[in-house]
Design an enzyme around this catalytic site. Sequence first.
Site, PDB file in Angstrom:
ATOM      1  N   GLU A 119      -5.207  -0.160  -7.715  1.00 31.31           N
ATOM      2  CA  GLU A 119      -4.208   0.847  -8.002  1.00 31.31           C
ATOM      3  C   GLU A 119      -3.003   0.130  -8.621  1.00 31.31           C
ATOM      4  OE1 GLU A 119      -2.823   4.839  -5.541  1.00 31.31           O
ATOM      5  OE2 GLU A 119      -2.935   2.934  -4.475  1.00 31.31           O
ATOM      6  N   SER A 136       0.814  -1.213   0.000  1.00 27.96           N
ATOM      7  CA  SER A 136       0.000   0.000   0.000  1.00 27.96           C
ATOM      8  C   SER A 136       0.850   1.266   0.000  1.00 27.96           C
ATOM      9  CB  SER A 136      -0.927   0.004   1.225  1.00 27.96           C
ATOM     10  OG  SER A 136      -0.180  -0.161   2.417  1.00 27.96           O
ATOM     11  N   HIS A 191      -2.304  -2.829  -6.085  1.00 31.07           N
ATOM     12  CA  HIS A 191      -2.818  -2.488  -4.762  1.00 31.07           C
ATOM     13  C   HIS A 191      -4.330  -2.646  -4.760  1.00 31.07           C
ATOM     14  CE1 HIS A 191      -3.491   0.789  -1.487  1.00 31.07           C
ATOM     15  NE2 HIS A 191      -3.561  -0.433  -0.993  1.00 31.07           N
ATOM     16  N   ASN A 202      -3.165   6.225  -0.607  1.00 30.50           N
ATOM     17  CA  ASN A 202      -2.716   6.481   0.762  1.00 30.50           C
ATOM     18  C   ASN A 202      -2.028   7.831   0.942  1.00 30.50           C
ATOM     19  OD1 ASN A 202      -3.647   4.261   2.310  1.00 30.50           O
ATOM     20  ND2 ASN A 202      -2.235   2.968   1.174  1.00 30.50           N
TER      21      ASN A 202
END
Length: 296
Positions: free
Chosen positions: A151, A118, A139, A189
């Site tokens: 992702e 992540s 991800h 993130n």
Amino acid sequence: MKNIAVIGSGTMGNGIAHTFAQFGYQVNLIDINDDALKKAISTIEKNLDRQLNKGTLSEAEKTATLASITTLTDMRTGVAQADLIVEAATENLELKLKIFKDLDAFAKPDAILASNTSSISITQIASVTGRGDKVIGMHFMNPVPVMKLVEVIRGYATSDATTESVMALSEKLAKVPVEVNDYPGFIANRILMPMINEAIYSLYENVAGVEEIDTVMKLGMAHPMGPLQLADFIGLDVCLAILRVLQDGFGNPKYAPCPLLVNMVMAGNKGIKSGEGFYNYTNGVKEAVVAAKFAR
């Protein structure tokens, strides 16, 4: 690509294995712990039953999905014939580097090596292999069988062919792939974690309580889940690790984790996985922990 190997049978690993198997791929789910593998299959079966009860899956599809997953504790054997290997181990740099070094030695020369990380640099992960062009980030979001986003992170050496192949594969899983470049936190993130961190700071500074903060974000910003509850769901240890990657990667103090988050993780309060975070989850009932406990 027909044969998939997934490294790690935890929450993300079993969800990734479940998803690939449900869409007709043969999956080897690999973990060094046999008990963890048994727990993973039990979790997958429960999640399939949930889909069955909702009418989104037939009994035959459930049976076929489970039959498509093979569990193994030996990585060399498990990845030998894989066209794609997805690493979903703990978010720890040294562990991931060790895994990818081994994967490079054990996997077919043309196999794509993907990480579900992540936040950790795909470029750094690829640097321990001899196939940087075939290393990429995939991800997935939790819960994997439900969430649509993947992702797709291009490392510095990731080839166009590898990226196009992974984007197309993600679409075959009924996902929506979004291509991003390899910088700390990627996109998801890099945006999400500072928001969660600011929510924790707001609690730490006694601006408002746990439920009040989450209610403002749910009702005022149309978020399906408040940031403190979401942090519990992700795992406070994971949130802390990602914030430290952002802080180290950018050298910017705005990413420094709130001292409250650091203390909670050190105390073992990691969210749902430990039974208590910003909420207490005893006996399946979610109750906000008294705000005064957190205020400085």
